[in-house]
Design a protein around this motif. Structure first.
Motif, PDB file in Angstrom:
ATOM      1  N   LEU A  88      37.547  39.588  39.670  1.00 62.28           N
ATOM      2  CA  LEU A  88      38.567  38.831  38.962  1.00 62.28           C
ATOM      3  C   LEU A  88      38.567  37.347  39.333  1.00 62.28           C
ATOM      4  N   ALA A  89      37.852  36.992  40.381  1.00 59.34           N
ATOM      5  CA  ALA A  89      37.815  35.600  40.830  1.00 59.34           C
ATOM      6  C   ALA A  89      37.315  34.687  39.710  1.00 59.34           C
ATOM      7  N   GLY A  90      38.094  33.638  39.413  1.00 59.65           N
ATOM      8  CA  GLY A  90      37.703  32.665  38.412  1.00 59.65           C
ATOM      9  C   GLY A  90      38.032  33.047  36.983  1.00 59.65           C
ATOM     10  N   ILE A  91      38.543  34.257  36.772  1.00 60.47           N
ATOM     11  CA  ILE A  91      38.887  34.712  35.424  1.00 60.47           C
ATOM     12  C   ILE A  91      40.271  34.176  35.047  1.00 60.47           C
ATOM     13  N   SER A  92      40.405  33.610  33.862  1.00 59.98           N
ATOM     14  CA  SER A  92      41.714  33.122  33.413  1.00 59.98           C
ATOM     15  C   SER A  92      42.511  34.282  32.824  1.00 59.98           C
ATOM     16  N   VAL A  93      43.748  34.430  33.299  1.00 57.41           N
ATOM     17  CA  VAL A  93      44.600  35.544  32.879  1.00 57.41           C
ATOM     18  C   VAL A  93      45.968  35.007  32.484  1.00 57.41           C
ATOM     19  N   CYS A  94      46.450  35.437  31.343  1.00 60.96           N
ATOM     20  CA  CYS A  94      47.815  35.159  30.920  1.00 60.96           C
ATOM     21  C   CYS A  94      48.654  36.407  31.194  1.00 60.96           C
ATOM     22  N   ASP A  95      49.632  36.289  32.082  1.00 59.64           N
ATOM     23  CA  ASP A  95      50.562  37.382  32.358  1.00 59.64           C
ATOM     24  C   ASP A  95      51.821  37.108  31.542  1.00 59.64           C
ATOM     25  N   ALA A  96      51.891  37.698  30.359  1.00 56.85           N
ATOM     26  CA  ALA A  96      52.973  37.432  29.409  1.00 56.85           C
ATOM     27  C   ALA A  96      54.138  38.378  29.671  1.00 56.85           C
ATOM     28  N   GLY A  97      55.234  37.827  30.179  1.00 60.04           N
ATOM     29  CA  GLY A  97      56.357  38.655  30.596  1.00 60.04           C
ATOM     30  C   GLY A  97      56.182  39.047  32.044  1.00 60.04           C
TER      31      GLY A  97
END
Length: 316
Positions: free
Chosen positions: A141-150
């Motif tokens: 997961l290192a360097g991966i862009s993640v949107c945590d919506a809510g």
């Protein structure tokens, strides 16, 4: 932010290994399913006539009460009080009384936490664990862009950041976002390699940008189907490779339990709960060119959630 749990006096079929929960981890691609062993009819105790009649009468009385209940009236009153619709009710609740309640449920302390709240905490933590397992199955997961919506109080945001993900976390509740940011600063202060997540106070409709992965856990319960379909399309437009959703499944059984729960409204159930059929969620994804790649189902006594990982059609 919110919860896919729906609180009812629920009936649970327990396993020997985990008497209060069923956990489905989906480390491999493809459909995940489960089979529950039910006792053969010969093992079930027979009901004599008076007991059977009493049981039938109780069911009939409950069905009548459900048919004549009017939970929508209470919801209309809530909307009028805050001057808006479902979204405004949710924002108001999670900024005020709901914030303290769910901060306690999502936390680690046990003092002052009742059995139902502990059970919901367990269910939510299982959803987070299953989500992390799905995401890790795609590689580091290192360097991966993640949107945590809510994002709520950061129960998924923080472990993602610990693993090096570049997280943008948002919530409709300013109180939740402030708490998530506080917890993240404490948790990540001495964690080398972790980048502090970017926190924003936004509803789902306001989210912008492009992310490798978009995750939305325990939020669709606040959207009726027609709005949920639009939200799924919007979230998919933000994701480049993966979209992970959890939702309360709509079945005859769960819908019945939901109606039972609505007969006993309390301050802990201050927002409207919408269940969603698996097929409806899949169709919403297909409409925008996505398909379900992995599935999970998490259930405890007072929490149940379907978990989907979707990818663009044509992905390997």
């Amino acid at each position: 932010m919110a919860f896919t749990a729906v609180l009812f006096p629920a009936i649970t079929i327990a396993s020997q290994a985990h008497p209060l929960r069923h956990r489905i981890l989906s480390p491999k691609r493809g459909r995940i399913s489960r089979t529950l062993a039910l006792p053969p009819s010969a093992d079930l105790p027979a009901l004599d006539a008076p007991v059977a009649l009493a049981a039938a009468s109780s069911v009939a009385a409950l069905a009548a009460a459900i048919s004549f209940s009017d939970p929508d009236r209470r919801r209309r009153q809530q909307a009028e009080e805050v001057g808006g619709g479902d979204k405004e009710v949710v924002r108001d609740y999670f900024n005020k009384t709901g914030f303290e309640r769910w901060k306690k449920i999502y936390g680690d302390a046990t003092e002052g936490v009742n059995r139902v709240q502990l059970d919901i905490r367990l269910g939510h933590s299982e959803t987070v664990e299953n989500t992390l397992a799905m995401l890790r199955d795609g590689g580091p997961l290192a360097g991966i862009s993640v949107c945590d919506a809510g994002c709520g109080t950061g129960s998924l945001t923080i472990p993602l950041a610990r693993e090096g993900a570049l997280v943008t976390a948002s919530d409709i509740s300013a109180s939740m976002v402030a708490e998530a940011e506080r917890q993240a600063r404490d948790a990540l202060a001495d964690h080398s390699g972790a980048q502090m997540p970017k926190f924003e106070v936004k509803d789902l409709e306001s989210l912008e940008g492009k992310f490798h992965t978009v995750v939305c856990l325990d939020v669709l319960i606040h959207y009726p189907q027609e709005k949920a379909e639009a939200m799924i399309a919007h979230l998919a437009s933000l994701a480049e490779s993966r979209l992970v959703l959890s939702f309360a499944p709509k079945t005859l059984y769960y819908n019945f339990l939901k109606r039972v729960g609505e007969l006993f409204p309390g301050p802990s159930k201050a927002t409207r709960a919408y269940l969603h059929a698996e097929g409806d969620v899949e169709r919403a994804l297909r409409k925008v060119g996505w398909k379900v790649n992995k599935r999970g189902f998490i259930t405890t006594q007072f929490y149940f959630a379907k978990l989907f990982e979707a990818v663009p059609v044509g992905s390997a």
